[in-house]
Design an enzyme around this catalytic site. Structure first.
Site, PDB file in Angstrom:
ATOM      1  N   HIS A 100     -10.341  -5.137  -2.911  1.00 47.29           N
ATOM      2  CA  HIS A 100      -8.987  -5.323  -2.378  1.00 47.29           C
ATOM      3  C   HIS A 100      -9.076  -5.711  -0.913  1.00 47.29           C
ATOM      4  O   HIS A 100      -9.933  -5.242  -0.187  1.00 47.29           O
ATOM      5  CB  HIS A 100      -8.133  -4.061  -2.549  1.00 47.29           C
ATOM      6  CG  HIS A 100      -8.767  -2.804  -2.043  1.00 47.29           C
ATOM      7  ND1 HIS A 100      -9.732  -2.117  -2.748  1.00 47.29           N
ATOM      8  CD2 HIS A 100      -8.587  -2.126  -0.892  1.00 47.29           C
ATOM      9  CE1 HIS A 100     -10.111  -1.064  -2.053  1.00 47.29           C
ATOM     10  NE2 HIS A 100      -9.440  -1.042  -0.921  1.00 47.29           N
ATOM     11  N   HIS A 132     -15.969   3.216   3.909  1.00 44.65           N
ATOM     12  CA  HIS A 132     -14.586   3.706   3.772  1.00 44.65           C
ATOM     13  C   HIS A 132     -13.840   3.129   2.577  1.00 44.65           C
ATOM     14  O   HIS A 132     -12.612   3.140   2.568  1.00 44.65           O
ATOM     15  CB  HIS A 132     -13.774   3.475   5.059  1.00 44.65           C
ATOM     16  CG  HIS A 132     -14.436   4.020   6.283  1.00 44.65           C
ATOM     17  ND1 HIS A 132     -14.501   5.365   6.551  1.00 44.65           N
ATOM     18  CD2 HIS A 132     -15.106   3.416   7.281  1.00 44.65           C
ATOM     19  CE1 HIS A 132     -15.170   5.557   7.668  1.00 44.65           C
ATOM     20  NE2 HIS A 132     -15.559   4.379   8.133  1.00 44.65           N
ATOM     21  N   ASP A 134       0.845  -1.198   0.000  1.00 38.66           N
ATOM     22  CA  ASP A 134       0.000   0.000   0.000  1.00 38.66           C
ATOM     23  C   ASP A 134       0.883   1.251   0.000  1.00 38.66           C
ATOM     24  O   ASP A 134       1.872   1.327   0.731  1.00 38.66           O
ATOM     25  CB  ASP A 134      -0.907  -0.010   1.243  1.00 38.66           C
ATOM     26  CG  ASP A 134      -2.044   0.985   1.136  1.00 38.66           C
ATOM     27  OD1 ASP A 134      -3.206   0.556   1.113  1.00 38.66           O
ATOM     28  OD2 ASP A 134      -1.776   2.212   1.080  1.00 38.66           O
TER      29      ASP A 134
HETATM   30  P1  5GP Z   1      -9.803   1.536   0.687  1.00 40.51           P
HETATM   31  O1  5GP Z   1     -10.067   2.707   1.579  1.00 40.51           O
HETATM   32  O2  5GP Z   1     -10.464   1.690  -0.655  1.00 40.51           O
HETATM   33  O3  5GP Z   1     -10.128   0.238   1.357  1.00 40.51           O
HETATM   34  O4  5GP Z   1      -8.241   1.507   0.498  1.00 40.51           O
HETATM   35  C1  5GP Z   1      -7.584   1.863  -0.689  1.00 40.51           C
HETATM   36  C2  5GP Z   1      -6.103   1.752  -0.417  1.00 40.51           C
HETATM   37  O5  5GP Z   1      -5.424   1.876  -1.641  1.00 40.51           O
HETATM   38  C3  5GP Z   1      -5.568   2.847   0.517  1.00 40.51           C
HETATM   39  O6  5GP Z   1      -4.966   2.250   1.653  1.00 40.51           O
HETATM   40  C4  5GP Z   1      -4.550   3.580  -0.356  1.00 40.51           C
HETATM   41  O7  5GP Z   1      -3.409   3.981   0.354  1.00 40.51           O
HETATM   42  C5  5GP Z   1      -4.223   2.567  -1.436  1.00 40.51           C
HETATM   43  N1  5GP Z   1      -3.861   3.148  -2.717  1.00 40.51           N
HETATM   44  C6  5GP Z   1      -4.552   4.091  -3.404  1.00 40.51           C
HETATM   45  N2  5GP Z   1      -3.937   4.381  -4.551  1.00 40.51           N
HETATM   46  C7  5GP Z   1      -2.815   3.607  -4.597  1.00 40.51           C
HETATM   47  C8  5GP Z   1      -1.761   3.477  -5.550  1.00 40.51           C
HETATM   48  O8  5GP Z   1      -1.722   4.120  -6.595  1.00 40.51           O
HETATM   49  N3  5GP Z   1      -0.793   2.563  -5.258  1.00 40.51           N
HETATM   50  C9  5GP Z   1      -0.809   1.827  -4.112  1.00 40.51           C
HETATM   51  N4  5GP Z   1       0.187   0.965  -3.931  1.00 40.51           N
HETATM   52  N5  5GP Z   1      -1.778   1.935  -3.200  1.00 40.51           N
HETATM   53  C10 5GP Z   1      -2.775   2.825  -3.434  1.00 40.51           C
END
Ligand code: 5GP
Length: 138
Positions: A99, A92, A30
């Site tokens: 994922h 969230h 992440d």
């Molecule tokens: P969510 O809140 O949707 O469950 O989490 C999305 C996650 O994706 C977040 O922890 C964020 O840091 C990660 N994330 C978003 N964009 C990118 C990216 O371009 N590359 C990586 N490696 N992680 C990402």
């Protein structure tokens, strides 16, 4: 469904720190980690939420997850971890591609913080609800 940044990562158009890949699954670090080793495991099938995943993609994800958990624990030395999987913006979810977060938890407290306010299941409401969910699964 619409294109997300994770589709671009799968296609290699955006770089990532990849830790695992097979035909159905990709896992990478992440970019804004909650703790050292915070890893995202994604199906290559582009669906927004877990409920939309095909059985095949779900099976691939389920097969890979324990192995990746073991590897993250081994590499980081953490002895505990949380799996987090958000579905819907109210829950969230920021990236609308399924994922699973693997978030190592360290003795220092680094990792996922939780506010957990349990209620108490009413027996008759529980029977009704369990019946409804079971019926929806048929
Ligand atoms: P969510 O809140 O949707 O469950 O989490 C999305 C996650 O994706 C977040 O922890 C964020 O840091 C990660 N994330 C978003 N964009 C990118 C990216 O371009 N590359 C990586 N490696 N992680 C990402």
């Amino acid at each position: 469904m619409s294109e997300t940044i994770f589709s671009k990562i799968i296609r290699g158009e955006i770089p990532c720190h990849k830790v695992y890949e097979d035909e159905q699954v990709l896992a990478f670090l992440d970019i804004f980690p909650l703790s050292r080793g915070h890893t995202l495991v994604i199906p290559k099938e582009a669906k927004a939420t877990m409920a939309e995943l095909s059985d095949g993609a779900a099976a691939g994800l389920g097969r890979a997850l324990p192995r990746i958990c073991r590897a993250v624990m081994s590499a980081t030395g953490a002895s505990a971890y949380n799996l987090l999987q958000n579905n819907g913006s109210a829950a969230h979810q920021a990236v609308m591609h399924v994922h699973v977060h693997i978030i190592p938890k360290y003795e220092s407290g680094e990792g996922l913080g939780l506010v957990w306010k349990p209620g108490k299941l009413d027996a008759s409401e529980g029977s009704l609800l369990a019946g409804k969910v079971a019926a929806a699964l048929r």
